[in-house]
Design a protein around this motif. Structure first.
Motif, PDB file in Angstrom:
ATOM      1  N   PHE A  24      12.166 -10.740 -65.270  1.00  0.00           N
ATOM      2  CA  PHE A  24      11.470 -11.483 -64.231  1.00  0.00           C
ATOM      3  C   PHE A  24       9.964 -11.330 -64.280  1.00  0.00           C
ATOM      4  O   PHE A  24       9.235 -12.225 -63.877  1.00  0.00           O
ATOM      5  N   ARG A  25       9.468 -10.189 -64.768  1.00  0.00           N
ATOM      6  CA  ARG A  25       8.035  -9.943 -64.790  1.00  0.00           C
ATOM      7  C   ARG A  25       7.365 -10.370 -66.073  1.00  0.00           C
ATOM      8  O   ARG A  25       6.142 -10.381 -66.148  1.00  0.00           O
ATOM      9  N   GLY A  26       8.163 -10.690 -67.095  1.00  0.00           N
ATOM     10  CA  GLY A  26       7.603 -10.977 -68.411  1.00  0.00           C
ATOM     11  C   GLY A  26       6.452 -11.952 -68.360  1.00  0.00           C
ATOM     12  O   GLY A  26       6.556 -13.010 -67.752  1.00  0.00           O
ATOM     13  N   PRO A  27       5.339 -11.623 -68.977  1.00  0.00           N
ATOM     14  CA  PRO A  27       4.180 -12.512 -68.880  1.00  0.00           C
ATOM     15  C   PRO A  27       4.371 -13.825 -69.638  1.00  0.00           C
ATOM     16  O   PRO A  27       3.758 -14.819 -69.305  1.00  0.00           O
ATOM     17  N   SER A  28       5.225 -13.844 -70.637  1.00  0.00           N
ATOM     18  CA  SER A  28       5.409 -15.080 -71.397  1.00  0.00           C
ATOM     19  C   SER A  28       6.892 -15.331 -71.638  1.00  0.00           C
ATOM     20  O   SER A  28       7.735 -14.454 -71.439  1.00  0.00           O
ATOM     21  N   LEU A  29       7.191 -16.531 -72.092  1.00  0.00           N
ATOM     22  CA  LEU A  29       8.576 -16.908 -72.349  1.00  0.00           C
ATOM     23  C   LEU A  29       9.214 -16.091 -73.477  1.00  0.00           C
ATOM     24  O   LEU A  29      10.363 -15.662 -73.336  1.00  0.00           O
ATOM     25  N   PRO A  30       8.511 -15.809 -74.591  1.00  0.00           N
ATOM     26  CA  PRO A  30       9.129 -14.964 -75.615  1.00  0.00           C
ATOM     27  C   PRO A  30       9.479 -13.556 -75.113  1.00  0.00           C
ATOM     28  O   PRO A  30      10.495 -12.984 -75.518  1.00  0.00           O
ATOM     29  N   ASP A  31       8.655 -13.006 -74.224  1.00  0.00           N
ATOM     30  CA  ASP A  31       8.971 -11.703 -73.634  1.00  0.00           C
ATOM     31  C   ASP A  31      10.261 -11.782 -72.824  1.00  0.00           C
ATOM     32  O   ASP A  31      11.081 -10.863 -72.858  1.00  0.00           O
ATOM     33  N   ARG A  32      10.427 -12.849 -72.121  1.00  0.00           N
ATOM     34  CA  ARG A  32      11.648 -13.021 -71.324  1.00  0.00           C
ATOM     35  C   ARG A  32      12.873 -13.216 -72.206  1.00  0.00           C
ATOM     36  O   ARG A  32      13.956 -12.736 -71.885  1.00  0.00           O
ATOM     37  N   VAL A  33      12.709 -13.900 -73.328  1.00  0.00           N
ATOM     38  CA  VAL A  33      13.823 -14.090 -74.254  1.00  0.00           C
ATOM     39  C   VAL A  33      14.252 -12.753 -74.854  1.00  0.00           C
ATOM     40  O   VAL A  33      15.446 -12.459 -74.957  1.00  0.00           O
ATOM     41  N   VAL A  34      13.298 -11.940 -75.229  1.00  0.00           N
ATOM     42  CA  VAL A  34      13.612 -10.614 -75.768  1.00  0.00           C
ATOM     43  C   VAL A  34      14.273  -9.746 -74.700  1.00  0.00           C
ATOM     44  O   VAL A  34      15.226  -9.015 -74.975  1.00  0.00           O
ATOM     45  N   ALA A  35      13.799  -9.828 -73.473  1.00  0.00           N
ATOM     46  CA  ALA A  35      14.411  -9.072 -72.380  1.00  0.00           C
ATOM     47  C   ALA A  35      15.836  -9.539 -72.118  1.00  0.00           C
ATOM     48  O   ALA A  35      16.719  -8.720 -71.832  1.00  0.00           O
ATOM     49  N   LEU A  36      16.083 -10.837 -72.235  1.00  0.00           N
ATOM     50  CA  LEU A  36      17.439 -11.351 -72.051  1.00  0.00           C
ATOM     51  C   LEU A  36      18.368 -10.865 -73.158  1.00  0.00           C
ATOM     52  O   LEU A  36      19.523 -10.511 -72.893  1.00  0.00           O
ATOM     53  N   GLU A  37      17.869 -10.810 -74.379  1.00  0.00           N
ATOM     54  CA  GLU A  37      18.671 -10.278 -75.492  1.00  0.00           C
ATOM     55  C   GLU A  37      18.956  -8.786 -75.282  1.00  0.00           C
ATOM     56  O   GLU A  37      20.078  -8.326 -75.521  1.00  0.00           O
ATOM     57  N   LEU A  38      17.960  -8.043 -74.834  1.00  0.00           N
ATOM     58  CA  LEU A  38      18.164  -6.628 -74.544  1.00  0.00           C
ATOM     59  C   LEU A  38      19.165  -6.446 -73.411  1.00  0.00           C
ATOM     60  O   LEU A  38      20.048  -5.575 -73.473  1.00  0.00           O
ATOM     61  N   PHE A  39      19.063  -7.279 -72.391  1.00  0.00           N
ATOM     62  CA  PHE A  39      19.981  -7.231 -71.258  1.00  0.00           C
ATOM     63  C   PHE A  39      21.421  -7.438 -71.719  1.00  0.00           C
ATOM     64  O   PHE A  39      22.321  -6.687 -71.348  1.00  0.00           O
ATOM     65  N   SER A  40      21.627  -8.435 -72.560  1.00  0.00           N
ATOM     66  CA  SER A  40      22.993  -8.698 -73.032  1.00  0.00           C
ATOM     67  C   SER A  40      23.488  -7.601 -73.965  1.00  0.00           C
ATOM     68  O   SER A  40      24.674  -7.254 -73.938  1.00  0.00           O
ATOM     69  N   SER A  41      22.610  -7.032 -74.770  1.00  0.00           N
ATOM     70  CA  SER A  41      23.019  -5.930 -75.656  1.00  0.00           C
ATOM     71  C   SER A  41      23.418  -4.696 -74.856  1.00  0.00           C
ATOM     72  O   SER A  41      24.392  -4.018 -75.205  1.00  0.00           O
ATOM     73  N   ILE A  42      22.689  -4.417 -73.802  1.00  0.00           N
ATOM     74  CA  ILE A  42      23.042  -3.280 -72.951  1.00  0.00           C
ATOM     75  C   ILE A  42      24.371  -3.526 -72.251  1.00  0.00           C
ATOM     76  O   ILE A  42      25.205  -2.619 -72.127  1.00  0.00           O
ATOM     77  N   LEU A  43      24.595  -4.759 -71.804  1.00  0.00           N
ATOM     78  CA  LEU A  43      25.883  -5.089 -71.182  1.00  0.00           C
ATOM     79  C   LEU A  43      27.044  -4.909 -72.161  1.00  0.00           C
ATOM     80  O   LEU A  43      28.109  -4.423 -71.780  1.00  0.00           O
ATOM     81  N   VAL A  44      26.842  -5.289 -73.405  1.00  0.00           N
ATOM     82  CA  VAL A  44      27.873  -5.086 -74.428  1.00  0.00           C
ATOM     83  C   VAL A  44      28.134  -3.596 -74.609  1.00  0.00           C
ATOM     84  O   VAL A  44      29.286  -3.164 -74.734  1.00  0.00           O
ATOM     85  N   MET A  69      28.040 -14.612 -78.193  1.00  0.00           N
ATOM     86  CA  MET A  69      27.427 -15.613 -77.319  1.00  0.00           C
ATOM     87  C   MET A  69      25.939 -15.303 -77.091  1.00  0.00           C
ATOM     88  O   MET A  69      25.105 -16.221 -77.078  1.00  0.00           O
ATOM     89  N   ALA A  70      25.613 -14.040 -76.910  1.00  0.00           N
ATOM     90  CA  ALA A  70      24.214 -13.656 -76.713  1.00  0.00           C
ATOM     91  C   ALA A  70      23.390 -13.936 -77.969  1.00  0.00           C
ATOM     92  O   ALA A  70      22.242 -14.387 -77.883  1.00  0.00           O
ATOM     93  N   PHE A  71      23.988 -13.697 -79.130  1.00  0.00           N
ATOM     94  CA  PHE A  71      23.295 -13.983 -80.383  1.00  0.00           C
ATOM     95  C   PHE A  71      23.025 -15.481 -80.512  1.00  0.00           C
ATOM     96  O   PHE A  71      21.920 -15.882 -80.885  1.00  0.00           O
ATOM     97  N   MET A  72      24.004 -16.295 -80.202  1.00  0.00           N
ATOM     98  CA  MET A  72      23.820 -17.745 -80.293  1.00  0.00           C
ATOM     99  C   MET A  72      22.774 -18.232 -79.282  1.00  0.00           C
ATOM    100  O   MET A  72      21.985 -19.136 -79.584  1.00  0.00           O
ATOM    101  N   ALA A  73      22.754 -17.639 -78.100  1.00  0.00           N
ATOM    102  CA  ALA A  73      21.739 -18.009 -77.105  1.00  0.00           C
ATOM    103  C   ALA A  73      20.345 -17.630 -77.595  1.00  0.00           C
ATOM    104  O   ALA A  73      19.388 -18.393 -77.405  1.00  0.00           O
ATOM    105  N   THR A  74      20.225 -16.490 -78.233  1.00  0.00           N
ATOM    106  CA  THR A  74      18.928 -16.070 -78.762  1.00  0.00           C
ATOM    107  C   THR A  74      18.462 -17.007 -79.859  1.00  0.00           C
ATOM    108  O   THR A  74      17.278 -17.360 -79.921  1.00  0.00           O
ATOM    109  N   ILE A  75      19.376 -17.416 -80.720  1.00  0.00           N
ATOM    110  CA  ILE A  75      19.022 -18.371 -81.763  1.00  0.00           C
ATOM    111  C   ILE A  75      18.570 -19.694 -81.139  1.00  0.00           C
ATOM    112  O   ILE A  75      17.587 -20.304 -81.572  1.00  0.00           O
TER     113      ILE A  75
END
Length: 89
Positions: A24-44, A69-75
């Motif tokens: 939510f705080r990420g200053p840019s969209l790529p930061d948010r994408v990386v955070a979303l990938e990290l979020f899904s990896s931690i959930l796994v 699914m998280a990998f495909m979303a990141t791609i």
């Protein structure tokens, strides 16, 4: 439950909260994408630890599907960003 399992769940829960904050705080969209990938990896990882703790093997299948699914979303996000992001055509 084992102390190691409880400790790993606690650490991953803390990491999940920090990744959620970066999402939510990420200053840019790529930061948010990386955070979303990290979020899904931690959930796994959490699902994997719960599968080990409860000895329910079907949870490992759920973790594998979620990781794919998280990998495909990141791609998909990477291709979106590569093409220049949102446009006003």
């Amino acid at each position: 439950m084992s102390i190691v399992i409880l400790f790993s769940l606690a650490v991953m829960s803390l990491a999940l909260c920090l990744a959620f904050a970066r999402l939510f705080r990420g200053p840019s969209l790529p930061d948010r994408v990386v955070a979303l990938e990290l979020f899904s990896s931690i959930l796994v990882g959490i699902i994997g630890v719960v599968a080990i703790a409860t000895d329910v093997s079907i949870l490992l299948d759920v973790a594998i599907v979620m990781a794919l699914m998280a990998f495909m979303a990141t791609i998909g996000f990477a291709r979106f960003l590569e093409r220049g992001g949102p446009r006003d055509d």
